[in-house]
Design a protein around this motif. Structure first.
Motif, PDB file in Angstrom:
ATOM      1  N   ALA A   1       0.863  -0.835   0.084  1.00  0.00           N
ATOM      2  CA  ALA A   1       0.122  -0.256   0.276  1.00  0.00           C
ATOM      3  C   ALA A   1       1.037   1.254  -0.017  1.00  0.00           C
ATOM      4  CB  ALA A   1      -1.077  -0.263   1.122  1.00  0.00           C
ATOM      5  N   PHE A   2       2.392   1.144   0.272  1.00  0.00           N
ATOM      6  CA  PHE A   2       2.824   2.483   0.531  1.00  0.00           C
ATOM      7  C   PHE A   2       3.652   2.314  -0.889  1.00  0.00           C
ATOM      8  CE2 PHE A   2       1.055   1.445   4.428  1.00  0.00           C
ATOM      9  CZ  PHE A   2       0.874   2.807   4.811  1.00  0.00           C
ATOM     10  N   VAL A   3       3.916   1.538  -1.300  1.00  0.00           N
ATOM     11  CA  VAL A   3       5.019   1.600  -2.277  1.00  0.00           C
ATOM     12  C   VAL A   3       4.478   2.380  -3.581  1.00  0.00           C
ATOM     13  CG1 VAL A   3       5.670   0.444  -5.427  1.00  0.00           C
ATOM     14  CG2 VAL A   3       4.851  -0.921  -2.749  1.00  0.00           C
ATOM     15  N   ARG A   4       5.354   3.203  -4.109  1.00  0.00           N
ATOM     16  CA  ARG A   4       4.442   4.893  -4.996  1.00  0.00           C
ATOM     17  C   ARG A   4       4.403   4.739  -6.331  1.00  0.00           C
ATOM     18  NH1 ARG A   4       5.223   9.205  -1.206  1.00  0.00           N
ATOM     19  NH2 ARG A   4       4.708  10.931  -2.700  1.00  0.00           N
TER      20      ARG A   4
ATOM     21  N   LEU B   1       0.219   3.551  -3.286  1.00  0.00           N
ATOM     22  CA  LEU B   1      -0.991   2.899  -3.703  1.00  0.00           C
ATOM     23  C   LEU B   1      -2.342   3.683  -2.803  1.00  0.00           C
ATOM     24  CD1 LEU B   1      -0.130  -0.249  -5.053  1.00  0.00           C
ATOM     25  CD2 LEU B   1       0.117   1.330  -6.256  1.00  0.00           C
ATOM     26  N   LEU B   2      -2.013   3.601  -1.892  1.00  0.00           N
ATOM     27  CA  LEU B   2      -3.268   4.339  -1.243  1.00  0.00           C
ATOM     28  C   LEU B   2      -3.682   5.431  -0.495  1.00  0.00           C
ATOM     29  CD1 LEU B   2      -4.905   3.171   1.882  1.00  0.00           C
ATOM     30  CD2 LEU B   2      -3.379   4.075   3.162  1.00  0.00           C
ATOM     31  N   GLU B   3      -2.762   6.040  -1.173  1.00  0.00           N
ATOM     32  CA  GLU B   3      -3.282   7.321  -1.384  1.00  0.00           C
ATOM     33  C   GLU B   3      -4.263   7.876  -2.707  1.00  0.00           C
ATOM     34  OE1 GLU B   3       0.515  10.454   0.501  1.00  0.00           O
ATOM     35  OE2 GLU B   3       0.775   9.401  -1.556  1.00  0.00           O
ATOM     36  N   TRP B   4      -3.539   6.839  -3.833  1.00  0.00           N
ATOM     37  CA  TRP B   4      -4.649   6.943  -5.169  1.00  0.00           C
ATOM     38  C   TRP B   4      -6.196   6.621  -5.114  1.00  0.00           C
ATOM     39  CZ3 TRP B   4      -3.829   9.020  -9.989  1.00  0.00           C
ATOM     40  CH2 TRP B   4      -2.101   9.005 -10.215  1.00  0.00           C
ATOM     41  N   VAL B   5      -5.900   5.489  -4.049  1.00  0.00           N
ATOM     42  CA  VAL B   5      -7.482   4.650  -3.268  1.00  0.00           C
ATOM     43  C   VAL B   5      -8.108   6.145  -2.783  1.00  0.00           C
ATOM     44  CG1 VAL B   5      -8.331   2.428  -2.021  1.00  0.00           C
ATOM     45  CG2 VAL B   5      -6.319   2.773  -3.670  1.00  0.00           C
ATOM     46  N   LEU B   6      -7.463   6.706  -1.334  1.00  0.00           N
ATOM     47  CA  LEU B   6      -8.296   6.770  -0.863  1.00  0.00           C
ATOM     48  C   LEU B   6      -8.531   8.436  -1.645  1.00  0.00           C
ATOM     49  CD1 LEU B   6      -5.739   7.503   2.120  1.00  0.00           C
ATOM     50  CD2 LEU B   6      -7.713   5.758   2.095  1.00  0.00           C
ATOM     51  N   ALA B   7      -7.708   9.136  -2.616  1.00  0.00           N
ATOM     52  CA  ALA B   7      -8.364  10.327  -3.321  1.00  0.00           C
ATOM     53  C   ALA B   7      -9.285   9.752  -4.716  1.00  0.00           C
ATOM     54  CB  ALA B   7      -6.775  10.756  -3.811  1.00  0.00           C
ATOM     55  N   ALA B   8      -9.557   8.295  -4.799  1.00  0.00           N
ATOM     56  CA  ALA B   8     -10.793   7.955  -5.741  1.00  0.00           C
ATOM     57  C   ALA B   8     -11.987   7.799  -4.643  1.00  0.00           C
ATOM     58  CB  ALA B   8     -10.701   6.739  -6.214  1.00  0.00           C
ATOM     59  N   PHE B   9     -11.990   7.814  -3.012  1.00  0.00           N
ATOM     60  CA  PHE B   9     -12.697   7.419  -2.451  1.00  0.00           C
ATOM     61  C   PHE B   9     -13.190   8.116  -1.254  1.00  0.00           C
ATOM     62  CE2 PHE B   9     -12.028   2.715  -3.426  1.00  0.00           C
ATOM     63  CZ  PHE B   9     -13.835   2.725  -4.132  1.00  0.00           C
ATOM     64  N   ALA B  10     -12.670   9.662  -1.833  1.00  0.00           N
ATOM     65  CA  ALA B  10     -12.793  11.015  -0.725  1.00  0.00           C
ATOM     66  C   ALA B  10     -14.336  11.228  -0.594  1.00  0.00           C
ATOM     67  CB  ALA B  10     -11.631  11.772  -1.215  1.00  0.00           C
TER      68      ALA B  10
ATOM     69  N   VAL C   1     -21.096  -1.232   2.004  1.00  0.00           N
ATOM     70  CA  VAL C   1     -19.817  -0.851   1.699  1.00  0.00           C
ATOM     71  C   VAL C   1     -19.042  -1.388   0.690  1.00  0.00           C
ATOM     72  CG1 VAL C   1     -19.689  -2.287   4.446  1.00  0.00           C
ATOM     73  CG2 VAL C   1     -19.716  -4.110   3.041  1.00  0.00           C
ATOM     74  N   LEU C   2     -17.910  -0.812  -0.006  1.00  0.00           N
ATOM     75  CA  LEU C   2     -17.599  -1.000  -0.709  1.00  0.00           C
ATOM     76  C   LEU C   2     -16.400  -1.867  -0.299  1.00  0.00           C
ATOM     77  CD1 LEU C   2     -18.177   2.119  -3.079  1.00  0.00           C
ATOM     78  CD2 LEU C   2     -18.965  -0.492  -3.762  1.00  0.00           C
ATOM     79  N   VAL C   3     -16.106  -2.853  -0.637  1.00  0.00           N
ATOM     80  CA  VAL C   3     -14.446  -3.681  -0.273  1.00  0.00           C
ATOM     81  C   VAL C   3     -13.455  -3.687  -1.510  1.00  0.00           C
ATOM     82  CG1 VAL C   3     -12.971  -5.669   0.665  1.00  0.00           C
ATOM     83  CG2 VAL C   3     -15.731  -5.049   1.499  1.00  0.00           C
ATOM     84  N   HIS C   4     -12.817  -2.673  -1.378  1.00  0.00           N
ATOM     85  CA  HIS C   4     -11.880  -2.418  -2.387  1.00  0.00           C
ATOM     86  C   HIS C   4     -10.151  -2.519  -2.269  1.00  0.00           C
ATOM     87  CE1 HIS C   4     -10.394  -0.769  -6.138  1.00  0.00           C
ATOM     88  NE2 HIS C   4      -9.564   0.031  -5.738  1.00  0.00           N
ATOM     89  N   ASP C   5      -9.561  -3.572  -3.118  1.00  0.00           N
ATOM     90  CA  ASP C   5      -7.870  -3.781  -3.157  1.00  0.00           C
ATOM     91  C   ASP C   5      -6.742  -2.169  -2.785  1.00  0.00           C
ATOM     92  OD1 ASP C   5      -8.942  -6.241  -2.538  1.00  0.00           O
ATOM     93  OD2 ASP C   5      -8.535  -6.565  -4.649  1.00  0.00           O
ATOM     94  N   ALA C   6      -6.140  -2.473  -2.216  1.00  0.00           N
ATOM     95  CA  ALA C   6      -4.697  -1.126  -1.893  1.00  0.00           C
ATOM     96  C   ALA C   6      -3.757  -1.561  -2.965  1.00  0.00           C
ATOM     97  CB  ALA C   6      -4.502  -1.322  -0.065  1.00  0.00           C
ATOM     98  N   ALA C   7      -4.482  -2.185  -3.558  1.00  0.00           N
ATOM     99  CA  ALA C   7      -3.125  -2.554  -4.527  1.00  0.00           C
ATOM    100  C   ALA C   7      -3.518  -2.033  -5.828  1.00  0.00           C
ATOM    101  CB  ALA C   7      -3.028  -3.618  -4.750  1.00  0.00           C
TER     102      ALA C   7
END
Length: 221
Positions: free
Chosen positions: A26-29, A35-44, A91-97
């Motif tokens: 999740a912390f690979v850039r 990757l986690l930052e991309w996901v958090l932005a998508a589900f803001a 609930v939406l379950v989403h892979d951080a990858a």
């Protein structure tokens, strides 16, 4: 989605990324963001986003709707922990990858889950599918009978909670939540996914992700 419904996004992000070989995945850039930052932005937009982190990893800065919990040893355990405190009707379950979330796919999922209670995105197999035989080319399978499952996966919260409870009671594990829900005898609707929502798993996937990040837009069609 009915106007009264609330949505919780559950992100199991406690994986160690063994196959990728870059530490916690999740912390690979990619493209200047994890990757986690991309996901958090998508589900803001979601009412809440709950993230399971690897043990000992401090929570990164995040928006007010984001909550972090310690992850489990396996993905299923992490999702169960996230589900315990979730307050959404859906609930939406989403892979951080999966850093690239296509809004049109999420819209299809939310429309489907409102009527069915469970829905997942799928894409067809593009390649010839075989069953290898001792390292040699084996029988070809009918690829039209198969599909690749993506995330996010959408469920009524109560349905997914019941599915996890049954799995714990039976000592059963699965690689995604749809399998657990299906084990209840509950139908899971399929909606068209999008190949851009691929999972970063192997080192070569990072090159694809970097290329896509350079042309990604806020609201891709």
């Amino acid at each position: 989605m009915p106007p009264f419904a609330t949505v919780s996004v559950l992100v199991p992000a406690a994986g160690q990324g063994t196959r990728l070989g870059r530490g916690p995945k999740a912390f690979v850039r990619v493209g200047g963001r994890t990757l986690l930052e991309w996901v958090l932005a998508a589900f803001a937009w979601a009412d809440e986003v709950r993230v399971a982190l690897p043990p000992g990893v401090p929570p990164p800065p995040a928006a007010a709707n984001v909550r972090f919990v310690p992850g489990g040893a396996e993905r299923q355990e992490s999702v169960a922990r996230l589900l315990e405190g979730a307050g959404g009707d859906v609930v939406l379950v989403h892979d951080a990858a999966r850093p690239f979330v296509v809004p049109a796919v999420v819209d299809r999922l939310l429309a489907a889950v409102a009527g069915s209670g469970a829905a997942v995105p799928v894409v067809p197999l593009p390649d010839t599918l075989i069953e290898p035989e001792e390292g040699r080319y084996g029988p070809a399978l009918d690829r039209s009978r198969y599909a690749l499952v993506q995330t996010p996966q959408a469920f009524f919260r109560e349905v997914l909670a019941e599915a996890h409870q049954l799995a714990r009671a039976e000592g059963r594990t699965a690689t995604d939540e749809a399998q657990l829900v299906r084990a209840l005898g509950y139908p899971v609707e399929l909606v068209p996914g999008d190949r851009r929502m691929f999972k970063v798993t192997f080192p070569e996937d990072l090159a694809l992700a970097e290329a896509l990040a350079r042309v990604w837009e806020e609201r891709p069609e």
